[in-house]
Scaffold this motif. Sequence first.
Motif, PDB file in Angstrom:
ATOM      1  N   LEU A   1       0.841  -1.189   0.000  1.00 19.24           N
ATOM      2  CA  LEU A   1       0.000   0.000   0.000  1.00 19.24           C
ATOM      3  C   LEU A   1       0.876   1.238   0.000  1.00 19.24           C
ATOM      4  O   LEU A   1       1.956   1.249   0.590  1.00 19.24           O
ATOM      5  CB  LEU A   1      -0.911   0.026   1.226  1.00 19.24           C
ATOM      6  CG  LEU A   1      -2.009  -1.029   1.314  1.00 19.24           C
ATOM      7  CD1 LEU A   1      -2.686  -0.976   2.673  1.00 19.24           C
ATOM      8  CD2 LEU A   1      -3.037  -0.826   0.203  1.00 19.24           C
ATOM      9  N   LEU A   2       0.393   2.282  -0.644  1.00 15.87           N
ATOM     10  CA  LEU A   2       1.102   3.554  -0.636  1.00 15.87           C
ATOM     11  C   LEU A   2       0.664   4.373   0.566  1.00 15.87           C
ATOM     12  O   LEU A   2      -0.519   4.631   0.751  1.00 15.87           O
ATOM     13  CB  LEU A   2       0.823   4.333  -1.923  1.00 15.87           C
ATOM     14  CG  LEU A   2       1.392   5.760  -1.981  1.00 15.87           C
ATOM     15  CD1 LEU A   2       2.912   5.721  -1.965  1.00 15.87           C
ATOM     16  CD2 LEU A   2       0.862   6.504  -3.205  1.00 15.87           C
ATOM     17  N   ASP A   3       1.622   4.780   1.371  1.00 15.55           N
ATOM     18  CA  ASP A   3       1.379   5.713   2.468  1.00 15.55           C
ATOM     19  C   ASP A   3       2.033   7.034   2.083  1.00 15.55           C
ATOM     20  O   ASP A   3       3.247   7.181   2.176  1.00 15.55           O
ATOM     21  CB  ASP A   3       1.964   5.174   3.771  1.00 15.55           C
ATOM     22  CG  ASP A   3       1.822   6.161   4.933  1.00 15.55           C
ATOM     23  OD1 ASP A   3       1.083   7.147   4.774  1.00 15.55           O
ATOM     24  OD2 ASP A   3       2.459   5.925   5.973  1.00 15.55           O
ATOM     25  N   ASP A   4       1.222   7.991   1.647  1.00 17.83           N
ATOM     26  CA  ASP A   4       1.756   9.291   1.233  1.00 17.83           C
ATOM     27  C   ASP A   4       1.381  10.400   2.204  1.00 17.83           C
ATOM     28  O   ASP A   4       1.462  11.578   1.878  1.00 17.83           O
ATOM     29  CB  ASP A   4       1.290   9.652  -0.178  1.00 17.83           C
ATOM     30  CG  ASP A   4      -0.227   9.677  -0.314  1.00 17.83           C
ATOM     31  OD1 ASP A   4      -0.920   9.507   0.718  1.00 17.83           O
ATOM     32  OD2 ASP A   4      -0.716   9.853  -1.441  1.00 17.83           O
ATOM     33  N   SER A   5       0.968  10.006   3.427  1.00 15.70           N
ATOM     34  CA  SER A   5       0.501  11.003   4.395  1.00 15.70           C
ATOM     35  C   SER A   5       1.316  11.027   5.687  1.00 15.70           C
ATOM     36  O   SER A   5       1.009  11.804   6.589  1.00 15.70           O
ATOM     37  CB  SER A   5      -0.958  10.745   4.746  1.00 15.70           C
ATOM     38  OG  SER A   5      -1.102   9.493   5.385  1.00 15.70           O
TER      39      SER A   5
END
Length: 509
Positions: free
Chosen positions: A340-344
Motif C-alpha cells: 500500500l502507498l502511504d503518502d501522508s
Amino acid sequence: MPHLRSRRRLALAVPVVLSLTASLGFLPAAASAASYTEATAQAADAPNLSYVVNTKLDHRTIESVKKAVAAAGGTVVITYEKIGVIVAHSADPDFGAQIRKVRGVQSAGATRTSPLTAASTTDEGAVQVLTKEQAAKIEQASSADATSEPLEADQWDLRVIGADKAAAINPGSKKVTVAVIDTGVDDTHPDIAPNFSASQSANCDGGVADTSFGAWRPYTVNDYHGTHVAGEIAAARNGIGVAGVAPGVKVSAINVTDPSNGLFYPESVVCAFVFAADHGVEITNNSYYVDPWLYNCLDDPDQRAIVDAVNRASLYAQKKGTLNLASAGNSNDDLDSDALLDDSSPDDSTPVPRTVDPHECFDVPTQLPGVVTVSATGVNNLKSYYSSYGYGVIDVAAPGGDRLYQIPDTPSKNGRVLGPLPNNSYGFLQGTSMASPHAAGVAALLKSTHPKASPAQLQALLKAQADNPGCPASYDQDGDGTQDATCVGGKRLNGFYGAGIVNALRAVK
C-alpha cells in the motif's frame, strides 16, 4: 475546523500477531496488579518532543529507567507502571538512541516529529448541519409513529440493523458503559446528558488523565466528531432529537486530542485505554488512528515503540474486561494486499511517500490484537464507496453512510448518518467513524444481555449474530464498467463485511 483525512487499516494474520507479540514482549498477566504514578512534570514545561519508553514490568527496573531518563536529559511526565510504559519529554535529538541502550528498556521512541498538523478522525467529508426547515420536515414524518423520536424518521441506520425494534425489547443496561475515545463529548446535549457518565470520563491529552469537571468536553464547536459518535451509540429515547443504537446504556468521554492541532498522539491513547479499564468501562469506540504515522513499521525504532506502548495499554484493557472497537478507514483500500502507498506520514510535519507491506507495518489501534475492526455500509447493506476492506482484516460491518450510491427513502433523502452535534444541534456525517459506534452500540446490547461475557466472547457473539449479505455480483458503483473494489470470500466470511453486518435485534434476543 481541522482538516479531516481518511485512513487505512492493515491486515494482521494470526501468525503475525503471535510473532509480533513475542518480539515486542507484550503485556504479561502480572501487569494488572500495579497502579500508575502521578505526573512528575507539567505538559506546559515540555521540551520539543514526547517519547514512550517501554520497560520490563518490575518496579526496580522502572525506577532505574526513570533515573536514566533524567540522566539523558529527559523529563518523566508519567509512568504507567502496570504496563511498563513511561512517557517522557526531551529536546535532545539523540535521546531515543541513548535511552534504548539502557538496561531494562525494551523499546523507546519519539511519538511525534513536529507539534503542528491536521486531525485524524475517520469521518469522510465535512459535517452537514441540520437546518430548522429540515428538522421540521423530519419531525412531521416521525410523528406518524408514537414510539419514534422526533428526528428518527431520518435514522435509516437504526432500522437496517433492527435497533428501533431492539429498543422495545431491551434498550441496554445502565451497568454497561461505552467510552468514546475521541475529540471530546458535549455532555450537556439533551440527547446525551441522560446517559452520560462523568465519573468514567477524562481528558488524556499528553498522557496524563485530567478528571476535573468538564475536561472531557470538546475544545471548540468544530470538534464535533466525538459528540456525534456518542449520540450514535447511546442517544436517549427521551422525546428529543434522535435515538442511539443502545439508548439505555451509559456513555463516557475520553478526550485524546491535542488542543493545538487536533492530533491523537500515542501517549494520549495509552492513557485512554488504561483509564477506561481502571474505571470499569466495558467497551471503547476508537474512530481514529494514532498520529503521526498511518502505518507503524517495526524496523523503525520510533514506530516500533508506538506499537509496543499502545498495544500494552490495549491488552491491559482487554485483560480488565474491556472490548475495543475501531473504524477500518475511508480509502477504499484492499487491506489484504501485498503493498500500500502511504503518502501522508508523518502527518505532523512533511509527509514522505513510502510503500509499506501491510503485513509488516501496522495501523494503530485498529490492527492490534483483539480490537474489532469495522467497515461501513449504506442503506442498501452494500459496502460504502469509501470504506476500506480486506479478507481476514474486517471483523464486522455496520452502517456508516453513503451519500453517493445508497440514498434512503427518508424525509431528507440523505445517505449520511444523522446524529447530535455540540451546542444542542444535529448534523449528518458519513465514514467508518460512524460504522464503528454502531457496532459498539450492538456490542453494548450484547453485554447487557450477557453481562458475564468476556471481550473475546463479546466479539464472537457480535460476529455470530451478524447478517452477511455475501460478496456482490458486481461492485461497479459509478457505472464506468470497472470494478471499484473486489470482494473475496463467501457468505460466512468475506473482505467487504467480515462476518457480516451487525444486528441489534438479534443481540437482545
